[in-house]
Design a protein around this motif. Sequence first.
Motif, PDB file in Angstrom:
ATOM      1  N   LEU A   1       0.855  -0.930  -0.392  1.00  0.00           N
ATOM      2  CA  LEU A   1      -0.384  -0.398   0.061  1.00  0.00           C
ATOM      3  C   LEU A   1       0.226   1.340   0.475  1.00  0.00           C
ATOM      4  CD1 LEU A   1      -2.506  -1.082   2.739  1.00  0.00           C
ATOM      5  CD2 LEU A   1      -3.151  -0.726   0.296  1.00  0.00           C
ATOM      6  N   ALA A   2       1.740   1.149   0.119  1.00  0.00           N
ATOM      7  CA  ALA A   2       2.909   2.862   0.977  1.00  0.00           C
ATOM      8  C   ALA A   2       2.950   3.060  -0.088  1.00  0.00           C
ATOM      9  CB  ALA A   2       4.100   1.976   1.799  1.00  0.00           C
ATOM     10  N   PRO A   3       3.328   3.092  -1.429  1.00  0.00           N
ATOM     11  CA  PRO A   3       3.981   3.338  -2.456  1.00  0.00           C
ATOM     12  C   PRO A   3       2.969   3.809  -3.563  1.00  0.00           C
ATOM     13  CG  PRO A   3       4.229   0.898  -2.802  1.00  0.00           C
ATOM     14  CD  PRO A   3       4.058   1.105  -1.761  1.00  0.00           C
ATOM     15  N   ARG A   4       1.743   2.745  -2.851  1.00  0.00           N
ATOM     16  CA  ARG A   4       0.087   3.154  -3.969  1.00  0.00           C
ATOM     17  C   ARG A   4      -0.642   4.375  -3.544  1.00  0.00           C
ATOM     18  NH1 ARG A   4       2.333  -1.672  -4.792  1.00  0.00           N
ATOM     19  NH2 ARG A   4       2.189  -2.994  -6.554  1.00  0.00           N
ATOM     20  N   ILE A   5      -0.598   4.121  -1.827  1.00  0.00           N
ATOM     21  CA  ILE A   5      -1.923   5.115  -1.804  1.00  0.00           C
ATOM     22  C   ILE A   5      -1.050   6.365  -0.718  1.00  0.00           C
ATOM     23  CG2 ILE A   5      -3.909   3.791  -1.777  1.00  0.00           C
ATOM     24  CD1 ILE A   5      -3.821   3.123   1.052  1.00  0.00           C
ATOM     25  N   GLY A   6      -0.225   6.096  -0.821  1.00  0.00           N
ATOM     26  CA  GLY A   6       0.700   6.936   0.403  1.00  0.00           C
ATOM     27  C   GLY A   6       0.434   7.301   1.672  1.00  0.00           C
ATOM     28  N   ALA A   7       1.410   7.351   2.643  1.00  0.00           N
ATOM     29  CA  ALA A   7       1.308   7.472   3.580  1.00  0.00           C
ATOM     30  C   ALA A   7       0.897   7.929   4.817  1.00  0.00           C
ATOM     31  CB  ALA A   7       3.107   7.458   4.813  1.00  0.00           C
ATOM     32  N   THR A   8       0.161   8.872   4.783  1.00  0.00           N
ATOM     33  CA  THR A   8      -1.512   9.602   5.240  1.00  0.00           C
ATOM     34  C   THR A   8      -2.415   8.839   5.536  1.00  0.00           C
ATOM     35  OG1 THR A   8       0.283  11.074   4.681  1.00  0.00           O
ATOM     36  CG2 THR A   8      -2.252  11.467   5.354  1.00  0.00           C
ATOM     37  N   THR A   9      -2.847   8.619   3.556  1.00  0.00           N
ATOM     38  CA  THR A   9      -3.805   7.978   3.593  1.00  0.00           C
ATOM     39  C   THR A   9      -4.039   6.658   3.420  1.00  0.00           C
ATOM     40  OG1 THR A   9      -4.457   8.983   1.624  1.00  0.00           O
ATOM     41  CG2 THR A   9      -5.053   6.967   1.475  1.00  0.00           C
ATOM     42  N   MET A  10      -2.619   5.777   3.897  1.00  0.00           N
ATOM     43  CA  MET A  10      -2.896   4.122   4.361  1.00  0.00           C
ATOM     44  C   MET A  10      -2.926   4.206   5.555  1.00  0.00           C
ATOM     45  SD  MET A  10       0.803   2.183   4.383  1.00  0.00           S
ATOM     46  CE  MET A  10       1.311   3.228   5.540  1.00  0.00           C
ATOM     47  N   MET A  11      -2.393   5.079   7.144  1.00  0.00           N
ATOM     48  CA  MET A  11      -2.660   5.230   8.138  1.00  0.00           C
ATOM     49  C   MET A  11      -3.233   5.882   8.808  1.00  0.00           C
ATOM     50  SD  MET A  11       0.693   3.450   8.451  1.00  0.00           S
ATOM     51  CE  MET A  11       0.035   4.221  10.965  1.00  0.00           C
ATOM     52  N   ALA A  12      -4.210   6.122   7.678  1.00  0.00           N
ATOM     53  CA  ALA A  12      -5.227   7.004   7.698  1.00  0.00           C
ATOM     54  C   ALA A  12      -6.349   6.100   8.119  1.00  0.00           C
ATOM     55  CB  ALA A  12      -5.992   8.294   7.377  1.00  0.00           C
ATOM     56  N   LEU A  13      -6.921   4.547   6.811  1.00  0.00           N
ATOM     57  CA  LEU A  13      -7.046   4.056   7.076  1.00  0.00           C
ATOM     58  C   LEU A  13      -6.373   2.721   7.967  1.00  0.00           C
ATOM     59  CD1 LEU A  13      -7.283   3.816   2.741  1.00  0.00           C
ATOM     60  CD2 LEU A  13      -9.517   4.353   4.289  1.00  0.00           C
ATOM     61  N   LEU A  14      -5.764   2.041   7.957  1.00  0.00           N
ATOM     62  CA  LEU A  14      -5.328   1.668   9.122  1.00  0.00           C
ATOM     63  C   LEU A  14      -6.096   1.873  10.244  1.00  0.00           C
ATOM     64  CD1 LEU A  14      -1.836   0.584   7.901  1.00  0.00           C
ATOM     65  CD2 LEU A  14      -3.750  -0.719   7.744  1.00  0.00           C
ATOM     66  N   VAL A  15      -5.780   3.311  10.683  1.00  0.00           N
ATOM     67  CA  VAL A  15      -5.778   3.784  12.633  1.00  0.00           C
ATOM     68  C   VAL A  15      -7.464   3.402  12.301  1.00  0.00           C
ATOM     69  CG1 VAL A  15      -6.456   5.498  14.342  1.00  0.00           C
ATOM     70  CG2 VAL A  15      -4.316   5.058  12.943  1.00  0.00           C
ATOM     71  N   ALA A  16      -8.509   3.766  11.298  1.00  0.00           N
ATOM     72  CA  ALA A  16      -9.714   3.754  11.581  1.00  0.00           C
ATOM     73  C   ALA A  16      -9.935   2.442  11.852  1.00  0.00           C
ATOM     74  CB  ALA A  16     -10.553   4.143  10.195  1.00  0.00           C
ATOM     75  N   GLY A  17      -8.988   1.539  10.470  1.00  0.00           N
ATOM     76  CA  GLY A  17      -9.520   0.112  10.729  1.00  0.00           C
ATOM     77  C   GLY A  17      -9.410  -0.314  12.284  1.00  0.00           C
ATOM     78  N   GLN A  18      -8.687   0.355  12.466  1.00  0.00           N
ATOM     79  CA  GLN A  18      -7.970  -0.149  14.407  1.00  0.00           C
ATOM     80  C   GLN A  18      -8.818  -0.116  15.172  1.00  0.00           C
ATOM     81  OE1 GLN A  18      -4.105   0.718  14.184  1.00  0.00           O
ATOM     82  NE2 GLN A  18      -3.316  -0.421  13.123  1.00  0.00           N
TER      83      GLN A  18
END
Length: 147
Positions: free
Chosen positions: A89-106
């Motif tokens: 995911l990191a190179p495809r959607i970027g750190a901010t979007t990736m982490m925002a989605l991961l944190v939301a899921g968490q």
Amino acid sequence: MLYFWLSLAFVVGMIMPMQAGVNSTLAIHSNGALWASLVSFVVGSIALLCLAIAMRQDWPVLADLRQAPWWAWTGGFMGALFVFTGAILAPRIGATTMMALLVAGQLIMSVVLDHFGWATFPQHDINWGRILGVLFLIAGVVLIRMY
């Protein structure tokens, strides 16, 4: 002591997007995210073994491990899935979007886990404050992704 644990959670949280970027870079140099994830887990396993030896931890007793419920053995799979997915995911959607989605899921799963007191978590009922927190986090994800 509580502030130490809160600070530790915050600092380790800061490491998570770095881990995805590091593993993504390793994927470029190791023929893909699957190999990068494997290398990451081998390095991590060696580090944990060295730490256990340095801290003089007693070795686990096989009979005790056999008594663990089946789902207690799935943590390694979940960790591998997280590392592998982060590297993709990191190179495809970027750190901010990736982490925002991961944190939301968490956070959503954390509210469920707390509500039912599953997997050794203390039981905390879902309440309006928690629901609003989740909704605000989802709104944050939308704002981050839109702009």
